[in-house]
Design an enzyme around this catalytic site. Structure first.
Site, short mmCIF file in Angstrom:
data_model
loop_
_atom_site.label_atom_id
_atom_site.label_comp_id
_atom_site.label_asym_id
_atom_site.label_seq_id
_atom_site.Cartn_x
_atom_site.Cartn_y
_atom_site.Cartn_z
N GLY A 75 0.74 -1.28 -0.07
CA GLY A 75 0.03 -0.10 0.09
C GLY A 75 0.81 1.27 0.02
N CYS A 102 5.14 -6.67 1.47
CA CYS A 102 5.57 -5.14 1.55
C CYS A 102 4.80 -4.19 2.89
CB CYS A 102 5.47 -4.30 0.19
SG CYS A 102 6.18 -2.78 0.22
N TYR A 103 4.00 -3.44 2.53
CA TYR A 103 3.24 -2.61 3.68
C TYR A 103 2.45 -3.94 4.70
CZ TYR A 103 0.12 0.55 5.96
OH TYR A 103 -0.68 1.13 7.02
N HIS A 190 8.03 -7.60 -4.05
CA HIS A 190 6.78 -7.47 -4.70
C HIS A 190 6.81 -8.85 -5.60
CE1 HIS A 190 4.64 -4.01 -3.53
NE2 HIS A 190 5.73 -3.54 -3.32
N GLU A 192 4.37 -10.21 -6.99
CA GLU A 192 3.36 -10.04 -8.27
C GLU A 192 3.79 -9.50 -9.54
OE1 GLU A 192 3.54 -8.52 -5.39
OE2 GLU A 192 2.62 -6.66 -5.47
N SER A 245 -22.29 -4.24 -25.96
CA SER A 245 -21.53 -3.08 -26.42
C SER A 245 -20.73 -3.30 -27.45
CB SER A 245 -20.82 -2.96 -25.26
OG SER A 245 -19.56 -4.01 -25.40
N GLY A 246 -20.77 -4.64 -28.05
CA GLY A 246 -19.76 -4.81 -29.38
C GLY A 246 -18.65 -5.39 -28.80
N GLY A 247 -18.29 -5.35 -27.75
CA GLY A 247 -17.04 -6.14 -27.09
C GLY A 247 -17.24 -7.19 -26.75
N VAL A 248 -15.96 -8.06 -26.16
CA VAL A 248 -15.89 -9.37 -25.93
C VAL A 248 -16.92 -9.68 -24.65
CG1 VAL A 248 -13.64 -9.29 -24.98
CG2 VAL A 248 -14.39 -11.48 -25.64
N ASP A 249 -16.66 -8.75 -23.68
CA ASP A 249 -17.49 -8.91 -22.55
C ASP A 249 -18.65 -9.34 -22.40
OD1 ASP A 249 -14.68 -8.39 -21.79
OD2 ASP A 249 -15.22 -6.36 -20.89
N SER A 250 -19.54 -8.24 -23.02
CA SER A 250 -20.91 -8.42 -23.08
C SER A 250 -21.41 -9.45 -24.10
CB SER A 250 -21.50 -6.95 -23.49
OG SER A 250 -21.02 -6.49 -24.63
N SER A 251 -20.46 -9.80 -25.07
CA SER A 251 -20.91 -10.94 -26.23
C SER A 251 -20.87 -12.09 -25.29
CB SER A 251 -19.96 -10.66 -27.18
OG SER A 251 -19.89 -9.66 -27.75
N LYS A 390 -10.01 -10.33 -17.84
CA LYS A 390 -10.39 -10.38 -19.34
C LYS A 390 -9.83 -11.56 -20.02
CE LYS A 390 -11.57 -7.73 -22.83
NZ LYS A 390 -12.65 -6.61 -22.54
#
Ligand code: XMP
Length: 534
Positions: A75, A102-103, A190, A192, A245-251, A390
């Site tokens: 953080g 870390c923090y 870190h 990650e 929306s046309g994007g992959v997520d909503s599709s 994603k």
């Protein structure tokens, strides 16, 4: 923001725990590090499901989740500032292993009674970690010396007796520590970030070797669970309205919901007037044509563009678009005889970037499908992808048999071209941007770069530049080209695309998009920039 946070963490509709088992989550408590999402990604890459929650999540909720392990993120705060975020002491006594990064490590040290826990000693960048003691965290890591990434302002100078050091670095005598019973661990570096090559192994070791997770979670295993969840939530009569929306997520979300409840799903594609060239036609072909999922197209461009007239501020644009979307959907819902649910392709990063945990994780942009929701929206949300990143959504899409033209499609932001026109959105400026943007799409496709690039698009800047064409002076618009590589959109690098392609883009745009006399290439990564300009 508060309500978005509540909605997220209350996980309405039982979408909170993906597996349906409540005893399998690795809990990541966020102290506001810019890297918290990366921790989640690394854990999931180890095929272990995890969730991010704020550091001050109520202890009863934590206990109810029966976490198999807890990770405390880093953080930006200093432990020596008044009001520095702290942990309820009970969290360290839940009984599962805890790893502080870390923090998070300082927090553990302080709770265990570190005297003066440390000093302000900034360290930022690569360091050499020297492993001094064998530990489950370091299993499978052959060399004693490892390159790691440090990013901290404090340093522990003296550890309490309950802790023992298991690794050091040039700058930190306590680069990794553990309690003698092995339940609590802390690391200064870190794990990650990509700059810590052994980091994925360290985090994988924590969740698998220390916490004992099997590592059998996959997005594909999710599909069946999701179908059952959607059916249970919607019931045998309920109807869902889904905005595409046309994007992959909503599709992908739409196909998932369609598989669960069939034609009780009604998909609406709103033409906001803010779409890329050819988008509306493509959606009709794919959904109504190929997937046989009924699609109504609503032309609401007058409404959207009317409300955006004269608006310059990016957040204001996003809020207007968010509210107008919901309004259009609600009207549509009534038109189809009362849908009770609204489907959305909200992803995990959308939620996290929109939520501010008491300050530390700053709100960067309000994503229209979260922060912009009106307080009293009348439709209940169905967001089957809300725990996923994603690339996990893409894996689900493939699992559902969707083709590459949907699954590998580049993301398109809900607020559309409005956030790619810096300054006022007008029909003329939209037309100009579309002409330039179409050229970018065509050339990127012709160069076969689609798979390499996360996104490639044009941006219209709010300035004019002087040029010369033929014998005349011109004073026209400037287009910026943005092309980035990224694995999840959270960080991104500007793409080093072939100069010959850049030359073709600039040549074609200045020739074919009348009104543009200058093209620039955006060479900023994320951070410090974002991918979209607004
Ligand atoms: P930024 O610009 O924040 O974008 O670096 C990260 C990714 O998210 C997309 N994006 C959005 N997607 N609604 C969305 O569904 C939004 O409001 C939104 N804003 C940005 C962006 O295209 C990029 O892929």
């Amino acid at each position: 923001m508060e309500s978005a946070a509540r909605a997220h963490f209350a996980a309405p509709g039982g979408f909170g725990i993906v597996s349906g088992r409540s005893d399998f989550v690795i809990l990541i408590l966020d102290f506001g590090s810019q890297y918290t999402q990366l921790i989640a990604r690394r854990v999931r890459e180890a095929k272990v499901y995890c969730e991010i929650h704020p550091y001050n999540l109520a202890i009863e909720k934590i206990r109810a989740m029966r976490p198999r392990g807890i990770i405390l993120s880093g953080g930006p705060a200093s432990l020596y500032e008044a009001g520095a975020p702290d942990l309820a002491p009970e969290v360290l006594r839940v009984g599962c292993p805890v790893l502080g990064i870390c923090y998070g490590m300082y927090v553990i040290a302080q709770h265990l009674g570190a005297r003066s826990a440390g000093s302000r000693a900034r360290e930022y960048g690569a360091a050499t970690l020297v492993i001094d003691q064998p530990d489950a965290l370091f299993e499978g890591i052959a060399a004693r010396e490892q390159l790691v990434w440090m990013s901290h302002g404090d340093r522990i100078e003296a550890i309490p007796p309950a802790l023992e050091a298991i690794a050091h670095s040039g700058n930190s005598p306590y680069a990794a520590v553990r309690t003698r019973d092995g339940l609590l661990r802390g690391i200064q570096f870190h794990p990650e970030v990509a700059h810590t090559p052994c980091g994925a192994q360290v985090l994988g070791n924590f969740v698998r070797k220390v916490c004992g997770e099997a590592g059998d979670w996959t997005p594909a295993a999710l599909v069946e669970t999701k179908l059952a969840e959607i059916r249970a939530r919607v019931g045998s009569e309920g109807r869902v309205l889904m905005g595409l929306s046309g994007g992959v997520d909503s599709s992908v979300a739409a196909v998932l919901i369609h598989r669960a409840i069939g034609d009780r799903l009604r998909c609406v594609f709103v033409d906001t007037g803010l779409l890329r060239a050819g988008e509306r036609e493509r959606m009709e072909t794919v959904f109504a044509g190929r997937l046989k999922i009924a699609l109504s197209v609503v032309d609401a461009s007058d409404l959207f563009l009317g409300r955006l007239a004269g608006v310059l501020d990016p957040e204001h644009k996003r809020r207007i678009i968010g509210h107008t979307f919901i309004e259009v959907f609600e009207k549509e819902a009534q038109a189809i005889g009362g849908a009770r649910f609204l489907g959305q392709g909200t992803l995990y990063p959308d939620l996290i970037e929109s939520v501010s945990f008491k300050g530390p994780s700053a709100v960067i942009k309000s994503h229209h499908n979260v922060g912009g929701l009106p307080e009293r929206m009348r439709l209940e949300l169905i967001e089957p992808l809300r725990e996923l990143f994603k690339d996990e959504v893409r894996a689900v899409g493939r699992e559902l048999g969707l083709g590459a033209d949907i699954v590998d499609r580049e993301p398109f932001p809900g607020p559309g071209l409005a956030v790619r026109i810096v300054g006022e959105v007008t029909r003329e400026r939209l037309e100009l941007l579309r002409r330039a943007d179409r050229i970018v799409m065509e050339e990127v496709e012709a160069a076969g770069l689609g798979a390499r690039l996360w996104q490639a698009f044009a941006v219209l800047l709010p300035l004019k530049a002087v040029g010369v064409m033929g014998d005349g002076r011109t004073y026209e618009s400037v287009i910026a080209i943005r092309a980035v590589e990224s694995s999840d959109g959270m960080t991104a690098d500007w793409a080093r695309i072939d100069p010959a392609l850049l030359a073709r883009l600039s040549g074609r745009i200045t020739n074919e998009a009348r009104g543009v006399n200058r093209v620039v290439y955006d060479i900023t990564s994320k951070p410090p920039a974002t991918i979209e300009w607004e």
